[in-house]
Scaffold this motif. Structure first.
Motif, PDB file in Angstrom:
ATOM      1  N   GLU A   1       0.721  -1.174  -0.054  1.00  0.00           N
ATOM      2  CA  GLU A   1      -0.018   0.001  -0.070  1.00  0.00           C
ATOM      3  C   GLU A   1       0.813   1.180  -0.038  1.00  0.00           C
ATOM      4  OE1 GLU A   1      -2.894   0.038   3.094  1.00  0.00           O
ATOM      5  OE2 GLU A   1      -4.086  -1.685   2.419  1.00  0.00           O
TER       6      GLU A   1
ATOM      7  N   ARG B   1      -3.745   2.900  -0.230  1.00  0.00           N
ATOM      8  CA  ARG B   1      -4.361   2.182  -1.366  1.00  0.00           C
ATOM      9  C   ARG B   1      -3.116   1.269  -1.936  1.00  0.00           C
ATOM     10  NH1 ARG B   1      -6.350   5.838  -5.684  1.00  0.00           N
ATOM     11  NH2 ARG B   1      -7.712   4.371  -6.097  1.00  0.00           N
ATOM     12  N   LYS B   2      -3.710  -0.185  -2.150  1.00  0.00           N
ATOM     13  CA  LYS B   2      -2.886  -1.329  -3.010  1.00  0.00           C
ATOM     14  C   LYS B   2      -2.409  -0.791  -4.239  1.00  0.00           C
ATOM     15  CE  LYS B   2      -5.071  -4.818  -0.295  1.00  0.00           C
ATOM     16  NZ  LYS B   2      -5.805  -4.106   0.578  1.00  0.00           N
TER      17      LYS B   2
ATOM     18  N   GLU C   1      -4.707  -1.570  -6.864  1.00  0.00           N
ATOM     19  CA  GLU C   1      -6.101  -0.838  -6.867  1.00  0.00           C
ATOM     20  C   GLU C   1      -5.797   0.499  -7.554  1.00  0.00           C
ATOM     21  OE1 GLU C   1      -8.266  -2.170  -2.858  1.00  0.00           O
ATOM     22  OE2 GLU C   1      -6.494  -0.677  -2.569  1.00  0.00           O
ATOM     23  N   TYR C   2      -4.567   0.891  -7.428  1.00  0.00           N
ATOM     24  CA  TYR C   2      -4.276   2.232  -8.378  1.00  0.00           C
ATOM     25  C   TYR C   2      -4.373   1.628  -9.743  1.00  0.00           C
ATOM     26  CZ  TYR C   2      -2.341   4.973  -4.436  1.00  0.00           C
ATOM     27  OH  TYR C   2      -2.116   5.892  -3.275  1.00  0.00           O
TER      28      TYR C   2
ATOM     29  N   GLU D   1      -7.907   1.377 -10.826  1.00  0.00           N
ATOM     30  CA  GLU D   1      -8.811   2.362 -11.009  1.00  0.00           C
ATOM     31  C   GLU D   1      -8.367   3.360 -12.419  1.00  0.00           C
ATOM     32  OE1 GLU D   1     -11.644   4.826 -10.291  1.00  0.00           O
ATOM     33  OE2 GLU D   1     -11.494   3.111  -9.522  1.00  0.00           O
TER      34      GLU D   1
ATOM     35  N   LEU E   1     -10.199 -10.503  -3.132  1.00  0.00           N
ATOM     36  CA  LEU E   1     -10.105  -8.930  -3.422  1.00  0.00           C
ATOM     37  C   LEU E   1     -11.096  -8.638  -4.359  1.00  0.00           C
ATOM     38  CD1 LEU E   1      -8.928  -5.934  -2.535  1.00  0.00           C
ATOM     39  CD2 LEU E   1      -7.305  -6.475  -4.266  1.00  0.00           C
ATOM     40  N   LEU E   2     -11.149  -9.343  -5.601  1.00  0.00           N
ATOM     41  CA  LEU E   2     -11.949  -8.915  -6.623  1.00  0.00           C
ATOM     42  C   LEU E   2     -13.121  -9.756  -6.916  1.00  0.00           C
ATOM     43  CD1 LEU E   2      -8.546  -8.456  -8.829  1.00  0.00           C
ATOM     44  CD2 LEU E   2      -9.815  -6.789  -7.714  1.00  0.00           C
TER      45      LEU E   2
ATOM     46  N   ARG F   1     -16.306  -8.921  -9.324  1.00  0.00           N
ATOM     47  CA  ARG F   1     -16.000  -7.772 -10.671  1.00  0.00           C
ATOM     48  C   ARG F   1     -16.066  -8.511 -11.873  1.00  0.00           C
ATOM     49  NH1 ARG F   1     -12.186  -3.168  -9.335  1.00  0.00           N
ATOM     50  NH2 ARG F   1     -12.143  -3.169 -11.605  1.00  0.00           N
TER      51      ARG F   1
END
Length: 244
Positions: free
Chosen positions: A27, A31-32, A35-36, A39, A63-64, A67
């Motif tokens: 992180e 934020r991981k 994740e960056y 996004e 985590l996903l 999705r």
């Protein structure tokens, strides 16, 4: 547009920083890394992302979960192969223009937009600077890349490929063939760029460089890389607006 993210690594060189989690779960500003990147891809209009996992793949699945825009491809040989092997396990799902990136690399969205605005078949962002031995070095002629390898003499290297690229749909079949060629040659420790070099050598596609022009990017392999990224990441990435 699709994307493929190489996320099989353990991150052993980061030591206790990972806490035993996958490398891209590290992180920055809460934020991981993964994740960056997800996004940014979403904001760029990517409709499907293939994530190639290896170490602790179940953490990505958790985590996903749910999705619909994410497909996870597992590389069971991640400890025995380099990145070209991981790409092989995810490439069957690629059929459109796609962005290629490493899960442990962060990059300012402006660089992504420069890639997507290029008319070339393959676009590789390059940080034009003096390189060290570990850098994935490039050499170009009139903006066209003619060589990409870590094993390039430092005195001819023009800069470092940052590990993010854009490929047009027309290149996908040829790229898949080149990846298979590398593996058929039993070059399991090769980087993905070895397949790109095979494309370059055929002279069938326009493969160009775009300069990063000082924009933020970071490949996080060591603690000092992590500290560098933490101190330099732009505020608009850290707060989730990304400058869009």
């Amino acid at each position: 547009m699709q994307a493929i993210i190489m996320a099989a690594g353990k991150g052993s060189r980061l030591g206790e920083l990972t806490g035993g989690h996958p490398k891209s779960f590290l992180e920055i500003k809460g934020r991981k890394l993964i994740e960056y990147n997800l996004e940014i891809l979403k904001k760029l209009g990517v409709t499907e992302t293939v994530i190639v996992t290896g170490y602790r793949s179940e953490e990505f699945e958790k985590l996903l979960s749910g999705r619909k825009d994410i497909r996870i491809a597992y590389n069971p040989f991640y400890e025995l192969m380099n990145v070209v092997g991981s790409f092989y396990f995810g490439m069957e799902y690629l059929h459109d223009d796609f962005l290629y990136l490493h899960a442990d690399t962060l990059c300012d969205p402006t660089v992504f937009r420069k890639m997507l605005s290029s008319p070339s078949d393959v676009v590789l962002p390059v940080d034009y600077k003096e390189c060290d031995d570990e850098a994935m070095k490039v050499r170009s002629e009139s903006g066209r890349i003619v060589q990409i390898t870590k094993n390039m003499s430092l005195d001819v290297a023009e800069g470092e490929f940052i590990g993010i690229a854009f490929f047009r749909k027309s290149v996908v079949p040829a790229l898949k063939r080149k990846v298979i060629e590398v593996l058929q040659e039993k070059r399991f420790s090769e980087y993905f760029e070895s397949a790109v070099q095979k494309l370059i050598d055929e002279h069938a596609f326009a493969i160009s460089a775009v300069p990063t022009d000082g924009a933020f990017w970071a490949e996080i392999d060591f603690r000092e890389d992590y500290e560098h990224a933490c101190s330099r990441i732009p505020a608009y990435m850290a707060d989730g607006t990304y400058g869009f």
